[in-house]
Scaffold this active site. Structure first.
Site, PDB file in Angstrom:
ATOM      1  N   GLU A   1       0.858  -1.210   0.000  1.00 39.93           N
ATOM      2  CA  GLU A   1       0.000   0.000   0.000  1.00 39.93           C
ATOM      3  C   GLU A   1       0.884   1.247   0.000  1.00 39.93           C
ATOM      4  O   GLU A   1       0.612   2.211  -0.705  1.00 39.93           O
ATOM      5  CB  GLU A   1      -0.922   0.011   1.220  1.00 39.93           C
ATOM      6  CG  GLU A   1      -1.771   1.266   1.278  1.00 39.93           C
ATOM      7  CD  GLU A   1      -3.081   1.094   2.011  1.00 39.93           C
ATOM      8  OE1 GLU A   1      -3.429  -0.060   2.314  1.00 39.93           O
ATOM      9  OE2 GLU A   1      -3.733   2.124   2.278  1.00 39.93           O
ATOM     10  N   TYR A   2       1.997   1.192   0.765  1.00 36.05           N
ATOM     11  CA  TYR A   2       2.919   2.339   0.767  1.00 36.05           C
ATOM     12  C   TYR A   2       3.431   2.558  -0.659  1.00 36.05           C
ATOM     13  O   TYR A   2       3.378   3.676  -1.195  1.00 36.05           O
ATOM     14  CB  TYR A   2       4.101   2.085   1.711  1.00 36.05           C
ATOM     15  CG  TYR A   2       5.070   3.240   1.784  1.00 36.05           C
ATOM     16  CD1 TYR A   2       6.138   3.340   0.887  1.00 36.05           C
ATOM     17  CD2 TYR A   2       4.898   4.268   2.710  1.00 36.05           C
ATOM     18  CE1 TYR A   2       7.004   4.418   0.912  1.00 36.05           C
ATOM     19  CE2 TYR A   2       5.758   5.355   2.747  1.00 36.05           C
ATOM     20  CZ  TYR A   2       6.814   5.422   1.849  1.00 36.05           C
ATOM     21  OH  TYR A   2       7.665   6.497   1.883  1.00 36.05           O
TER      22      TYR A   2
ATOM     23  N   LYS B   1      25.679   3.993  24.315  1.00 37.08           N
ATOM     24  CA  LYS B   1      26.604   4.711  23.435  1.00 37.08           C
ATOM     25  C   LYS B   1      26.654   3.981  22.084  1.00 37.08           C
ATOM     26  O   LYS B   1      27.257   2.924  21.948  1.00 37.08           O
ATOM     27  CB  LYS B   1      27.999   4.769  24.066  1.00 37.08           C
ATOM     28  CG  LYS B   1      28.958   5.683  23.323  1.00 37.08           C
ATOM     29  CD  LYS B   1      30.260   5.921  24.100  1.00 37.08           C
ATOM     30  CE  LYS B   1      31.211   6.844  23.373  1.00 37.08           C
ATOM     31  NZ  LYS B   1      31.658   6.334  22.045  1.00 37.08           N
TER      32      LYS B   1
ATOM     33  N   LYS C   1      25.244  11.286  31.844  1.00 37.69           N
ATOM     34  CA  LYS C   1      25.226  12.756  31.855  1.00 37.69           C
ATOM     35  C   LYS C   1      24.500  13.256  33.092  1.00 37.69           C
ATOM     36  O   LYS C   1      23.522  12.633  33.538  1.00 37.69           O
ATOM     37  CB  LYS C   1      24.455  13.282  30.631  1.00 37.69           C
ATOM     38  CG  LYS C   1      25.084  12.980  29.301  1.00 37.69           C
ATOM     39  CD  LYS C   1      24.167  13.419  28.163  1.00 37.69           C
ATOM     40  CE  LYS C   1      24.703  12.927  26.835  1.00 37.69           C
ATOM     41  NZ  LYS C   1      23.721  13.059  25.749  1.00 37.69           N
TER      42      LYS C   1
HETATM   43  N1  LIG Z   1      23.247   9.290  23.994  1.00 37.73           N
HETATM   44  C1  LIG Z   1      24.417   9.897  23.838  1.00 37.73           C
HETATM   45  O1  LIG Z   1      24.708  10.942  24.388  1.00 37.73           O
HETATM   46  C2  LIG Z   1      25.397   9.297  22.913  1.00 37.73           C
HETATM   47  C3  LIG Z   1      25.106   8.084  22.294  1.00 37.73           C
HETATM   48  N2  LIG Z   1      25.978   7.516  21.432  1.00 37.73           N
HETATM   49  C4  LIG Z   1      27.159   8.109  21.157  1.00 37.73           C
HETATM   50  N3  LIG Z   1      28.009   7.470  20.307  1.00 37.73           N
HETATM   51  C5  LIG Z   1      27.502   9.340  21.752  1.00 37.73           C
HETATM   52  C6  LIG Z   1      28.688  10.125  21.566  1.00 37.73           C
HETATM   53  C7  LIG Z   1      28.667  11.257  22.285  1.00 37.73           C
HETATM   54 BR1  LIG Z   1      30.038  12.582  22.297  1.00 37.73          BR
HETATM   55  S1  LIG Z   1      27.252  11.441  23.184  1.00 37.73           S
HETATM   56  C8  LIG Z   1      26.615   9.917  22.620  1.00 37.73           C
END
Ligand SMILES: NC(=O)c1cnc(N)c2cc(Br)sc12
Length: 318
Positions: free
Chosen positions: A36-37, A115, A286
C-alpha cells in the site's frame, strides 16, 4: 486534473506517506502493508511528474538526490560537537560522580544512555525543514553530508518547529544491514567492512547518495546543539521533546538518582548488549539538569558533566 486539485491531492498523499514512513522507520509499527505504501508513492510520483512545480523539498519522493557530489563542503559547527572523557571501570564512574558532586551544591540526577557505535552527525532544521546534515569532523568543522542523511528514512524531512534547531545523533548500520551488505560485497568479490561503524562511516562518505540510500542506515538522536528559545531545563526533557517532534531516540535511556543506579544500568547493559540489533561501545552518563551542566562546565577537552563508560575490548574470536 486541475493544478489546484493536484496540489491538494499531492499534499494529502505526502502527509499520508510521511505518516506511514514514521510508523515504519521510527516506531517500527507499520499500519499498512508495504504494497500500500508503494502504491501511494507511485501515485504521488505520477502526480509530481505531471505537476513538477508542486514538488516540495520534504516530499517522501525527495529522499534520494540526483547527481553525485564532486566533494563535500566544509561545515563550521556553531556549537562544538564535544568528545567525552572515558571511564573504564566502576572506580572511574565513582570518581566522575565525586567530581560532579564537588562542582555543585544541589543533588545530582544522572541520565544513562547507550553509546551507539556509529558516526556522530548534526542535523539542522530551519522553520521546520531539514536543511543541513553534517559529520562531527574534529568537533569544530565537519563535512556537509545532507544528501546522504536525507536517505535515512528515520530522519524526518520536516518537523513542527519554527526557528532554527540543530540536533545531534549517531547514524549507524543495524546488524541486519551490515550482514546483508558484507554478503553482497563477498558475492561481488569486494573487501568486506570490518564492523558496522566502518560500514556506516563509509556509506555516509559516499559522494553518490544513491549508494548511501541502499545501505539501510538508521539513526538515534540524543543531543542539542543550537535551539533558539528552547525553554527546556534538563537533558531528559530534551530527549522527550525530540521524540515528540518525530525524531528517533533510543528508548533504553534511564534517569538514575545515584551512582549505584548508574552502575546497575552499566552492569545490566553489559549483559544485554549481545541482544541488541545494533552495536554499542559503551554507556554515556550525563548530569540531567542543564543549569548544573553549565555550572560544571568543561575541561580543556570534554565536559565535566558527562562521561563515556567504555566496554572492555571484546576478545578477538580466534
Ligand atoms: N546518547 C548519547 O549521548 C550518545 C550516544 N551515542 C554516542 N556514540 C555518543 C557520543 C557522544 Br560525544 S554522546 C553519545
Amino acid at each position: 486534473m486541475e493544478k489546484q486539485q493536484a496540489q491538494e491531492k499531492i499534499e494529502n498523499l505526502s502527509k499520508l506517506l510521511t505518516t506511514y514512513n514514521y510508523e515504519y522507520h521510527v516506531l517500527d509499527k507499520p499500519s499498512v502493508p508495504d504494497a500500500e505504501y508503494d502504491e501511494k508513492l507511485q501515485e504521488l510520483l505520477r502526480l509530481e511528474e505531471k505537476f513538477p512545480t508542486l514538488i516540495t523539498s520534504d516530499s517522501p519522493t525527495q529522499r534520494v538526490g540526483g547527481e553525485p557530489l564532486g566533494s563535500f563542503q566544509k561545515v563550521q559547527h556553531n556549537v562544538s560537537m564535544l568528545s567525552l572523557g572515558n571511564a573504564f571501570n566502576e572506580g572511574d564512574l565513582r570518581d566522575f560522580a565525586r567530581r560532579a558532586g564537588d562542582g555543585t551544591d544541589n543533588p545530582i540526577s544522572y541520565i544513562c544512555e547507550l553509546k551507539i557505535d556509529g558516526l556522530a552527525v548534526s542535523l539542522t532544521y530551519q522553520n521546520g525543514k531539514f536543511v543541513r546534515g553534517a559529520t562531527r569532523g574534529d568537533g569544530e568543522v565537519g563535512e556537509d553530508i545532507t544528501s546522504n542523511l536525507r536517505t535515512i528514512r528515520s530522519i524526518p524531512l520536516s518537523i513542527e518547529e519554527t526557528g532554527t534547531i540543530e540536533i545531534r545523533g549517531e547514524a549507524f548500520m543495524p546488524h541486519k544491514s551490515f550482514l546483508a551488505l558484507n554478503e553482497a560485497r563477498h558475492a561481488n568479490e569486494e573487501e568486506p567492512f570490518a564492523n558496522p561503524r566502518n560500514a556506516a562511516a563509509g556509506s555516509l562518505r559516499q559522494l553518490d547518495p544513491r549508494i548511501a540510500a541502499k545501505r539501510n542506515l538508521d539513526i538515534f538522536l540524543y543531543g542539542v546543539g543550537e535551539w533558539e528559545d528552547s525553554q527546556l531545563t534538563s537533558h531528559s526533557e530534551r530527549l522527550v521533546t525530540l521524540q515528540e517532534l518525530g525524531f528517533k531516540t533510543n528508548p533504553e535511556w534511564k534517569k538514575c538518582s545515584t551512582i549505584e543506579e548508574v552502575i546497575e544500568y552499566v552492569d545490566y547493559w553489559t549483559a544485554q548488549r549481545p541482544h541488541l540489533h545494533y552495536e554499542i561501545d559503551g554507556i554515556v552518563v550525563k548530569v540531567d539538569d542543564l543549569d548544573q551542566q553549565e555550572e560544571l562546565g568543561f575541561t580543556a577537552k570534554s565536559p565535566r558533566w558527562a562521561i563515556a563508560y567504555k566496554f572492555p575490548a571484546e576478545e578477538a574470536v580466534t
